[in-house]
Design a protein around this motif. Structure first.
Motif, PDB file in Angstrom:
ATOM      1  N   ARG A  63       1.156  -1.379   0.172  1.00  0.00           N
ATOM      2  CA  ARG A  63       0.043   0.105   0.109  1.00  0.00           C
ATOM      3  C   ARG A  63       0.710   1.141  -0.145  1.00  0.00           C
ATOM      4  O   ARG A  63       0.107   2.201   0.240  1.00  0.00           O
ATOM      5  N   ALA A  64       2.169   1.207  -0.627  1.00  0.00           N
ATOM      6  CA  ALA A  64       2.650   2.279  -0.591  1.00  0.00           C
ATOM      7  C   ALA A  64       2.075   3.472  -1.953  1.00  0.00           C
ATOM      8  O   ALA A  64       2.189   4.463  -2.067  1.00  0.00           O
ATOM      9  N   LEU A  65       1.523   2.286  -2.814  1.00  0.00           N
ATOM     10  CA  LEU A  65       0.360   3.068  -4.062  1.00  0.00           C
ATOM     11  C   LEU A  65      -0.471   1.977  -3.151  1.00  0.00           C
ATOM     12  O   LEU A  65      -0.789   0.990  -2.991  1.00  0.00           O
ATOM     13  N   SER A  66      -1.287   3.306  -2.498  1.00  0.00           N
ATOM     14  CA  SER A  66      -2.707   3.242  -1.879  1.00  0.00           C
ATOM     15  C   SER A  66      -3.836   2.725  -3.365  1.00  0.00           C
ATOM     16  O   SER A  66      -4.063   3.203  -4.552  1.00  0.00           O
ATOM     17  N   PRO A  67      -5.086   1.878  -3.415  1.00  0.00           N
ATOM     18  CA  PRO A  67      -6.272   1.368  -3.948  1.00  0.00           C
ATOM     19  C   PRO A  67      -7.012   2.867  -4.372  1.00  0.00           C
ATOM     20  O   PRO A  67      -7.217   4.084  -3.446  1.00  0.00           O
ATOM     21  N   GLY A  68      -7.277   2.981  -5.473  1.00  0.00           N
ATOM     22  CA  GLY A  68      -7.064   4.168  -6.587  1.00  0.00           C
ATOM     23  C   GLY A  68      -6.338   5.230  -6.670  1.00  0.00           C
ATOM     24  O   GLY A  68      -7.190   6.137  -6.970  1.00  0.00           O
ATOM     25  N   GLN A  69      -5.215   4.952  -6.200  1.00  0.00           N
ATOM     26  CA  GLN A  69      -4.220   6.601  -6.678  1.00  0.00           C
ATOM     27  C   GLN A  69      -4.473   5.761  -8.096  1.00  0.00           C
ATOM     28  O   GLN A  69      -3.976   5.257  -8.308  1.00  0.00           O
ATOM     29  N   HIS A  70      -3.610   6.778  -8.433  1.00  0.00           N
ATOM     30  CA  HIS A  70      -3.574   7.516 -10.377  1.00  0.00           C
ATOM     31  C   HIS A  70      -2.071   7.211 -10.122  1.00  0.00           C
ATOM     32  O   HIS A  70      -1.423   7.133 -10.264  1.00  0.00           O
ATOM     33  N   LEU A  71      -1.894   5.858 -11.209  1.00  0.00           N
ATOM     34  CA  LEU A  71      -0.758   6.011 -11.747  1.00  0.00           C
ATOM     35  C   LEU A  71       0.077   6.780 -12.762  1.00  0.00           C
ATOM     36  O   LEU A  71      -0.628   5.591 -14.210  1.00  0.00           O
ATOM     37  N   VAL A  72       0.500   6.841 -13.322  1.00  0.00           N
ATOM     38  CA  VAL A  72       1.708   8.401 -14.002  1.00  0.00           C
ATOM     39  C   VAL A  72       2.526   7.335 -14.394  1.00  0.00           C
ATOM     40  O   VAL A  72       3.402   6.859 -13.602  1.00  0.00           O
ATOM     41  N   GLU A  73       2.800   6.960 -15.489  1.00  0.00           N
ATOM     42  CA  GLU A  73       4.023   5.875 -16.662  1.00  0.00           C
ATOM     43  C   GLU A  73       4.856   6.788 -16.266  1.00  0.00           C
ATOM     44  O   GLU A  73       5.887   5.665 -16.272  1.00  0.00           O
ATOM     45  N   SER A  74       5.030   8.293 -16.734  1.00  0.00           N
ATOM     46  CA  SER A  74       6.021   8.556 -16.825  1.00  0.00           C
ATOM     47  C   SER A  74       6.800   8.519 -15.337  1.00  0.00           C
ATOM     48  O   SER A  74       7.982   8.759 -15.438  1.00  0.00           O
ATOM     49  N   GLU A  75       6.052   9.252 -14.447  1.00  0.00           N
ATOM     50  CA  GLU A  75       6.640   8.968 -13.248  1.00  0.00           C
ATOM     51  C   GLU A  75       7.314   7.402 -12.150  1.00  0.00           C
ATOM     52  O   GLU A  75       8.157   7.630 -11.961  1.00  0.00           O
ATOM     53  N   LEU A  76       6.579   6.536 -12.513  1.00  0.00           N
ATOM     54  CA  LEU A  76       6.873   5.639 -12.403  1.00  0.00           C
ATOM     55  C   LEU A  76       8.235   5.252 -12.798  1.00  0.00           C
ATOM     56  O   LEU A  76       8.672   4.690 -12.637  1.00  0.00           O
ATOM     57  N   ALA A  77       8.255   5.409 -13.873  1.00  0.00           N
ATOM     58  CA  ALA A  77       9.525   4.956 -14.845  1.00  0.00           C
ATOM     59  C   ALA A  77      10.917   6.158 -13.759  1.00  0.00           C
ATOM     60  O   ALA A  77      11.903   5.204 -14.180  1.00  0.00           O
ATOM     61  N   GLY A  78      10.385   7.281 -13.783  1.00  0.00           N
ATOM     62  CA  GLY A  78      11.394   8.287 -13.503  1.00  0.00           C
ATOM     63  C   GLY A  78      12.279   7.174 -12.073  1.00  0.00           C
ATOM     64  O   GLY A  78      12.754   7.105 -11.439  1.00  0.00           O
ATOM     65  N   HIS A  79      10.584   6.978 -11.399  1.00  0.00           N
ATOM     66  CA  HIS A  79      11.160   6.075  -9.245  1.00  0.00           C
ATOM     67  C   HIS A  79      11.719   5.190 -10.038  1.00  0.00           C
ATOM     68  O   HIS A  79      12.840   5.175  -9.204  1.00  0.00           O
ATOM     69  N   LEU A  80      11.663   4.544 -10.988  1.00  0.00           N
ATOM     70  CA  LEU A  80      13.204   3.008 -11.300  1.00  0.00           C
ATOM     71  C   LEU A  80      13.626   3.012 -12.261  1.00  0.00           C
ATOM     72  O   LEU A  80      14.450   1.816 -12.266  1.00  0.00           O
ATOM     73  N   GLY A  81      14.081   3.787 -12.839  1.00  0.00           N
ATOM     74  CA  GLY A  81      14.889   4.125 -13.336  1.00  0.00           C
ATOM     75  C   GLY A  81      15.237   3.824 -14.937  1.00  0.00           C
ATOM     76  O   GLY A  81      15.435   2.485 -15.639  1.00  0.00           O
ATOM     77  N   VAL A  82      13.970   3.149 -15.212  1.00  0.00           N
ATOM     78  CA  VAL A  82      13.557   2.666 -16.732  1.00  0.00           C
ATOM     79  C   VAL A  82      12.542   3.719 -17.597  1.00  0.00           C
ATOM     80  O   VAL A  82      12.637   4.483 -17.226  1.00  0.00           O
ATOM     81  N   SER A  83      12.728   2.992 -18.809  1.00  0.00           N
ATOM     82  CA  SER A  83      12.132   3.739 -19.860  1.00  0.00           C
ATOM     83  C   SER A  83       9.976   3.053 -19.579  1.00  0.00           C
ATOM     84  O   SER A  83      10.102   2.507 -18.390  1.00  0.00           O
ATOM     85  N   ARG A  84       9.701   4.289 -20.241  1.00  0.00           N
ATOM     86  CA  ARG A  84       7.834   3.806 -19.917  1.00  0.00           C
ATOM     87  C   ARG A  84       7.451   2.413 -20.466  1.00  0.00           C
ATOM     88  O   ARG A  84       6.518   2.073 -20.457  1.00  0.00           O
TER      89      ARG A  84
END
Length: 224
Positions: free
Chosen positions: A35-56
């Motif tokens: 639940r670091a990402l909580s139910p209902g939370q919007h997942l933005v590809e570009s931001e997640l990619a930035g967190h993980l250090g990968v492409s989209r």
């Protein structure tokens, strides 16, 4: 703070070796389960990619897989959102868990040896220390390890495989009530260990059923 709700640097960058899309999938799934990402939370590809250090691209592939498995909802023209479980979904999953855990406890009571019981006792002691320290993440992880060990002591491979299929969702539902369950959950674990150590199948079954039912009831009564 990004809109995904994760602090900068909170998620380690992924190592490149291995199938990247699978590693991204596992990383995102763990963030959802804890639940670091909580139910209902919007997942933005570009931001997640930035967190993980990968492409989209591997993020997009991971989100599609998570959508197929029911962890993420892909909404046309809106994007990806962490799935919000309904009360019915939670009830069905936790009911199945009660059945599996009760049978595992019964079987463990027939065959557990001193070494296996010692492992359960150590996991219980670690769980109690985590609760005392208000370390919810560790308590949740140890709770999962404890129940996995009971499954192992049951000695039924098919039962263990079925339990493994629901284990991650059980962690997802248990996390928001772990603090509320607190010490009582581990007291119930100790009652279960005693029943298994006494090779009392009937008592082990009853204790396990009551324990998992308490968690199910607490989930439905939790503060939202």
């Amino acid at each position: 703070m990004l809109s995904t709700g994760l602090p900068q640097g909170a998620v380690p960058r992924l190592e490149r070796p291995g199938p990247l899309r699978d590693r991204v999938y596992e990383a995102l799934l763990e963030l959802i389960i804890t639940r670091a990402l909580s139910p209902g939370q919007h997942l933005v590809e570009s931001e997640l990619a930035g967190h993980l250090g990968v492409s989209r691209q591997p993020v997009r592939e991971a989100l599609q897989r998570l959508n197929t498995e029911g962890w993420v909802d892909l909404r046309p023209a809106q994007g990806a959102f962490v799935h919000e479980p309904t009360e019915q979904e939670a009830d069905q999953l936790l009911t199945v868990r009660t059945l599996l855990e009760a049978e595992a406890a019964r079987l463990a009571a027939t065959s557990a040896d001193d070494a296996g019981i010692a492992v359960l006792e150590e996991l219980c002691a670690e769980g109690e220390r985590a609760v005392a320290a208000d370390d919810v993440d560790t308590a949740v992880a140890l709770n999962a390890r404890f129940h996995t060990k009971v499954m192992e002591l049951a000695g039924n491979t098919v039962l263990a495989e079925l339990a493994a299929q629901v284990e991650r969702r059980v962690r997802w539902y248990y996390t928001p009530v772990a603090r509320q369950r607190g010490h009582r959950s581990w007291e119930e674990h100790r009652e279960l260990i005693a029943a298994i150590a006494d090779h009392d199948e009937e008592r082990a079954t009853a204790v396990s059923r009551a324990h998992t039912e308490h968690t199910r009831k607490t989930y439905h009564e939790r503060e939202r």
